[in-house]
Scaffold this active site. Sequence first.
Site, PDB file in Angstrom:
ATOM      1  N   PHE A  99       0.538  -1.119  -0.234  1.00 28.26           N
ATOM      2  CA  PHE A  99      -0.025   0.301  -0.074  1.00 28.26           C
ATOM      3  C   PHE A  99       1.115   1.104   0.150  1.00 28.26           C
ATOM      4  O   PHE A  99       2.181   1.486   1.128  1.00 28.26           O
ATOM      5  CB  PHE A  99      -0.706  -0.075   1.204  1.00 28.26           C
ATOM      6  CG  PHE A  99      -1.885  -0.899   1.212  1.00 28.26           C
ATOM      7  CD1 PHE A  99      -3.419  -0.785   0.691  1.00 28.26           C
ATOM      8  CD2 PHE A  99      -2.019  -2.504   1.835  1.00 28.26           C
ATOM      9  CE1 PHE A  99      -4.400  -1.246   0.654  1.00 28.26           C
ATOM     10  CE2 PHE A  99      -2.811  -2.600   2.038  1.00 28.26           C
ATOM     11  CZ  PHE A  99      -3.757  -2.578   0.862  1.00 28.26           C
ATOM     12  N   ASP A 100       0.523   1.846  -0.934  1.00 26.99           N
ATOM     13  CA  ASP A 100       0.692   3.636  -0.348  1.00 26.99           C
ATOM     14  C   ASP A 100       0.541   4.117   0.711  1.00 26.99           C
ATOM     15  O   ASP A 100      -0.890   3.822   0.998  1.00 26.99           O
ATOM     16  CB  ASP A 100       0.076   4.185  -1.971  1.00 26.99           C
ATOM     17  CG  ASP A 100       1.055   5.610  -1.211  1.00 26.99           C
ATOM     18  OD1 ASP A 100       1.433   5.932  -1.285  1.00 26.99           O
ATOM     19  OD2 ASP A 100      -0.237   6.741  -1.730  1.00 26.99           O
ATOM     20  N   LYS A 101       1.331   5.218   1.118  1.00 27.61           N
ATOM     21  CA  LYS A 101       0.253   5.211   2.793  1.00 27.61           C
ATOM     22  C   LYS A 101      -1.317   6.497   2.041  1.00 27.61           C
ATOM     23  O   LYS A 101      -2.127   6.294   2.046  1.00 27.61           O
ATOM     24  CB  LYS A 101       1.361   6.180   3.389  1.00 27.61           C
ATOM     25  CG  LYS A 101       0.710   6.809   5.006  1.00 27.61           C
ATOM     26  CD  LYS A 101       1.899   7.372   5.598  1.00 27.61           C
ATOM     27  CE  LYS A 101       2.419   8.660   5.196  1.00 27.61           C
ATOM     28  NZ  LYS A 101       1.423  10.100   5.487  1.00 27.61           N
TER      29      LYS A 101
END
Length: 395
Positions: A99-101
């Site tokens: 996941f990207d944040k």
Amino acid sequence: SVNTKAPIARIADKVSGIFIPTIMVLSIVTLIGYLLLGYSVSEAMISFVTVLVVACPCALGLATPLAIVVANGLCAKHGILVKNSTVLEVASTVNTVVFDKTGTLTENQLVIDQVVLPENSSISKEELQSLAASVEQQSSHVIATSLVKSTDKNLIKPVTNLKEATAKGVSGEVDGKLVKVGKLSYVDPDQEKITINSTAVFVSIDNKFAGYITFQDQMRENTPETISRLRRQGIKQIMMLTGDRRAVADKVAKEAGIKESEVHADLLPAQKIQAIRDVKPDLRPVAMVGDGVNDAPSLMAADVGIAMGAKGATAASESADAVIMVNDISKVNDAVAISKHTMKVAHVDIITAICIVILIELIAFTGIIPAFWGAILQEVVDLITILLALLAKTK
């Protein structure tokens, strides 16, 4: 998505490639066998034709494409756009989800928390925010859009000589001043490191450090449940990649339920790609979920790229294999669940079709059923295959 062929469909094609020559040999053996046993030519020919009729491999060809088409429709119903048929099969075996944040695990909108100036600053907080927002006004990054949205329109001024350094920051001239906004290493490499436990952008004016602006990064309400459900779905590793600082990343990861060892912070886009490539073979395939322009290369590097398309960047959606069209991260769970269910249905469908055809073939070989009923039974097999494929819609 129907124009591409999933690996499991190619397996069905290979089975058909073996199946057809086998049936041709079996039908010839049937013809010769009946003649040797004393049956008339017409009786032998009838048995020969019956074996050929009931052995039509249509069911094998229908099984997987139908299941995938049905699953694509189900994905669309859940707000997920699947671009090609291979996505579902690969997604069904994913072991790592990355996941990207910002904008993915967290909301796509930040709120300004503080505007901090150094001691003896010659400008006001309002002026610092004005200059920073002016330079960021054309950027699509979530931090930039949040800064601009939180700034009075009358304070946003024209900018010239605008330049962007990917994943580092932007610079431009405002009122004759060179303004840089972004990471501290970009705006003023000589400035002493500042420890901040929140998302922030630093600002320099005419290459002199001028202060920084911090933001409150709100976690999506259903992020923790999404992460927890992914683990229950059998995902072995869940990683978070971010260009933000370690302290900020760890805080978000702890709230989301991601292990500290699976957090990678202070990354440039190229480093995110390398982190995906470095995933161990036993933890592959890898799915990447992101929303920004900077996530596009990572989405392409992953085995399955999933873009948050409702509020994300167009580049991310174009680079991804699947696009979540609603602003709901839990749809990642739905994509995994639908993929696993679809492949289960497809495998059951293929095996069932093969078993039924073999059974009918053995019956036809004995001469018990005439060619007419053999053709009827073949249509029944096709119907069973279609009905089983529709089970992909029941998830």
